[in-house]
Design an enzyme around this catalytic site. Structure first.
Site, PDB file in Angstrom:
ATOM      1  N   GLY A  48       0.796  -1.225   0.000  1.00 24.20           N
ATOM      2  CA  GLY A  48       0.000   0.000   0.000  1.00 24.20           C
ATOM      3  C   GLY A  48       0.827   1.273   0.000  1.00 24.20           C
ATOM      4  O   GLY A  48       1.777   1.398   0.766  1.00 24.20           O
ATOM      5  N   ASN A  71      -1.960  -8.950  11.564  1.00 26.28           N
ATOM      6  CA  ASN A  71      -0.960  -7.918  11.333  1.00 26.28           C
ATOM      7  C   ASN A  71      -1.551  -6.561  11.639  1.00 26.28           C
ATOM      8  O   ASN A  71      -2.731  -6.296  11.419  1.00 26.28           O
ATOM      9  CB  ASN A  71      -0.411  -7.985   9.907  1.00 26.28           C
ATOM     10  N   LEU A  75       0.707   0.199   7.630  1.00 24.71           N
ATOM     11  CA  LEU A  75       0.995   0.709   6.285  1.00 24.71           C
ATOM     12  C   LEU A  75       2.314   1.455   6.170  1.00 24.71           C
ATOM     13  O   LEU A  75       2.396   2.516   5.552  1.00 24.71           O
ATOM     14  CB  LEU A  75      -0.173   1.566   5.790  1.00 24.71           C
ATOM     15  N   CYS A 132      -9.749   1.922   5.803  1.00 28.08           N
ATOM     16  CA  CYS A 132      -8.941   2.847   6.590  1.00 28.08           C
ATOM     17  C   CYS A 132      -9.845   3.954   7.128  1.00 28.08           C
ATOM     18  O   CYS A 132     -10.911   4.225   6.581  1.00 28.08           O
ATOM     19  CB  CYS A 132      -7.814   3.418   5.751  1.00 28.08           C
ATOM     20  N   LYS A 168     -10.983  -2.494  -2.983  1.00 30.58           N
ATOM     21  CA  LYS A 168     -10.844  -3.652  -2.084  1.00 30.58           C
ATOM     22  C   LYS A 168     -11.777  -3.497  -0.897  1.00 30.58           C
ATOM     23  O   LYS A 168     -11.648  -2.555  -0.112  1.00 30.58           O
ATOM     24  CB  LYS A 168      -9.386  -3.760  -1.616  1.00 30.58           C
ATOM     25  N   GLY A 268      -2.295 -14.117  -0.681  1.00 30.95           N
ATOM     26  CA  GLY A 268      -1.656 -13.210   0.270  1.00 30.95           C
ATOM     27  C   GLY A 268      -0.770 -13.937   1.250  1.00 30.95           C
ATOM     28  O   GLY A 268       0.409 -14.198   0.982  1.00 30.95           O
TER      29      GLY A 268
END
Lengths: 306, 270
Positions: A48, A71, A75, A132, A168, A268
């Site tokens: 990102g 996690n 970012l 976010c 996403k 991922g």
């Protein structure tokens, strides 16, 4: 077997196969170059990017959980300018679609990121991370409110009219189909489904959370059933292509996502199982299809019998 | 340095260390068939993930490369959690995914070099001692809590002098710290090199002396890692303004790719 896929629409995205590496699990791609041919992948989504460099969260940032991991990296990234100037030229973007995942806390910053990347020939598509907080609106997550999610989508759409726009989606919502519809109506070309599930882990001896941030995002095989359900619901709600992700750890897992309607998949956490996982998955997919007696992914796509 | 590679290796055997008092040992040398990579530097590490981890333990585990010969690769480990517990059950013929060599190794110079090992921190020094072409320049101070035969010391005893101090009573640690400082000062006067690997408090002490005495010192860090290749950003430590890469000064840097070996003045351990 021809594995090629097109995420069809006004700005189609052509992939030589449906295997895309997920943001934050494949670095900027170059980290994995020793373990396979990057150009054999369908596409890569880079870590990102934000407008300014971000140093991320304090450690511990990751914790292993049963069949998954949490996690809260926060970012950490070098910022979009550094990426464009130093990293993108090192990627084989002429032979491999490079998708830039973008992150901001205000629609205006999303637009600025979109504009910077729209000018880059080496970027094939943008993936908008809407999981976010919106700083201006008390920290509510963009991805949890259909109006906010649509506003971000519109802002990036306008700033980067030439780029395929993938949004996403977060699974941490009551009605993922409603968010999907709002984002599709706002001009998204495709949807990536799903981001991590909000979670926690605790160390019983120290009585402390196992992440400095206390709460983090759960990924890995543990979340696959949730991801499949979300992809299924979203595929039934919108007509734009959907890219499925969440816990894929084998070719058969990938086919499950195709069956419920996904056009392509992202891998991922499995990139951490071993660094050559994604490359192997590309090789294993045709074999898994043959085992099922199917000759193309098209035969499987959306063919779930209910 | 050779490019890292990922390969599925066969377990040759698992040798327990320090089985003396009838209790199950927690220390093992895992001997694996030799991987495709040949060039490596002591201090580099590898990620190890037995196929028996299945899907329930997603991460490989990072281990300093202990030793490699024409026939085999040795991973020396202590059982501390779920992963190493499952590794302790490995048998000849089992398969293990290994990727490496990873990260940066220790400096190797034709100068007096003091190796400071704390507990399992001895592991990368086994390879270092074997690969060094001037073993007479090497000395080791080894602080440990478990009996000496739990650690792979025998394999280097022929090449260098190992001074070991076992911490079993109050005051032992003070003795270790005292001789550590004295030895570092000696090596510093000879413009030598200090290399340290061990638990965090041990490394902090070494770092403090290194800065105070101005001795050239490298520290090898360990951390939880998901990938080992720089992607997950889970293993970061904070760099200082002395970090050689301008863009990464005072910034979180990955232990896996920027380390695990760092110069003492280039990272903060707080």
């Amino acid at each position: 077997m021809d594995l090629s896929v097109t995420l069809a629409g006004e700005r189609p995205l052509h992939l030589k196969n449906p295997v895309i590496t997920a943001s934050g699990t494949f670095g900027y791609g170059v980290e994995f170059a020793p373990y396979g041919d990057l150009t054999s992948l369908g596409a890569i989504v880079v870590k990102g990017l934000s407008l300014k460099p971000r140093s991320g969260n304090p450690t511990p940032r990751i914790a292993e959980t049963t069949s998954g991991m949490l996690n809260a990296v926060g970012l950490q990234n070098d910022g979009v300018e550094n990426f464009v100037r130093h990293t993108l030229p090192r990627l084989p973007w002429q032979e491999l679609p490079v998708i830039a995942n973008i992150y901001a806390t205000e629609p205006q910053d999303f637009a600025e990121l979109g504009a910077i990347l729209a000018a880059e020939e080496g970027i094939a598509a943008l993936e908008v991370n809407i999981s976010c907080p919106n700083v201006k609106q008390g920290g509510i997550l963009f991805g949890q409110d259909p109006r906010l999610a649509a506003a971000v989508t519109k802002a990036v759409r306008k700033a980067a009219p030439n780029k395929h726009l993938m949004v996403k989606l977060s699974p941490n919502v009551t009605d993922i189909a409603a968010i999907a519809r709002a984002v599709a109506d706002a001009g998204a070309d495709s949807l990536a489904c799903i981001n991590t599930l909000s979670g926690m882990a605790v160390d019983v001896r120290s009585r402390r959370p196992r992440l400095a941030n206390v709460i983090g995002g759960l990924s890995g095989p543990a979340i696959k059933p949730v991801a499949l359900r979300c992809v299924w619901q979203v595929c039934n709600a919108v007509s734009i292509p959907v890219v499925g992700l969440g816990g894929i750890a084998s070719a058969e897992d990938a086919l499950e996502f195709i069956l419920v309607g996904a056009s392509a998949v992202q891998v991922g956490t499995a990139n951490f199982f071993r660094p050559d996982f994604a490359f192997d998955l590309v090789r294993e997919l045709p074999k898994a299809c043959e085992k099922l007696g199917v000759h193309s992914l098209e035969e499987l796509r959306g063919s779930l019998r209910v | 340095m050779s490019q890292p590679a990922s390969s599925l290796l066969t377990v040759l055997d698992l040798v327990p260390f320090g089985q003396s008092n009838g209790l199950d040992t927690q220390f093992f040398a895992l001997r694996l068939e030799r991987p495709s990579w040949t060039a490596w530097k002591p201090g580099q590490f590898m990620m190890v993930r037995p196929t028996s981890f299945g899907l329930d333990l997603p991460w490989g585990r990072p281990f300093g490369i202990c030793h490699m010969t024409a026939q085999h690769l040795i991973c020396f480990f202590q059982v501390v959690g779920r992963g190493t517990q499952r590794m302790a059950a490995l048998k000849s013929g089992d398969k293990v995914q290994v990727w490496g060599p990873l990260g940066n190794g220790f400096a190797m110079e034709d100068k007096p070099t003091l190796l400071l090992a704390g507990g399992m921190g001895i592991v990368p020094f086994i390879g270092y001692v074997h690969e060094h072409h001037q073993p007479w320049n090497l000395t080791m101070l080894f602080g440990h809590r478990q009996p000496l035969n739990c650690y792979p010391v025998d394999s280097i005893n022929e090449r260098i002098t190992v001074d070991s101090l076992r911490e079993s009573a109050v005051g032992d640690l003070d003795n270790l710290i005292f001789s550590l400082r004295e030895r570092m000062a000696d090596v510093g006067e000879q413009n030598g090199l200090v290399l340290a690997c061990g638990p965090l408090p041990f490394l902090k002490t070494v770092q403090q002396f290194a800065l105070e005495l101005k001795v050239r010192t490298q520290l090898s860090l360990e951390n939880k890692m998901a990938c080992g290749v720089g992607a997950c950003l889970g293993c970061v430590c904070q760099s200082t303004e002395n970090y050689p890469v301008a863009a990464k000064r005072n910034w979180p840097v990955q232990v896996c790719t920027h380390g695990p070996v760092f110069w003492a003045d280039q990272i903060s351990l707080d």
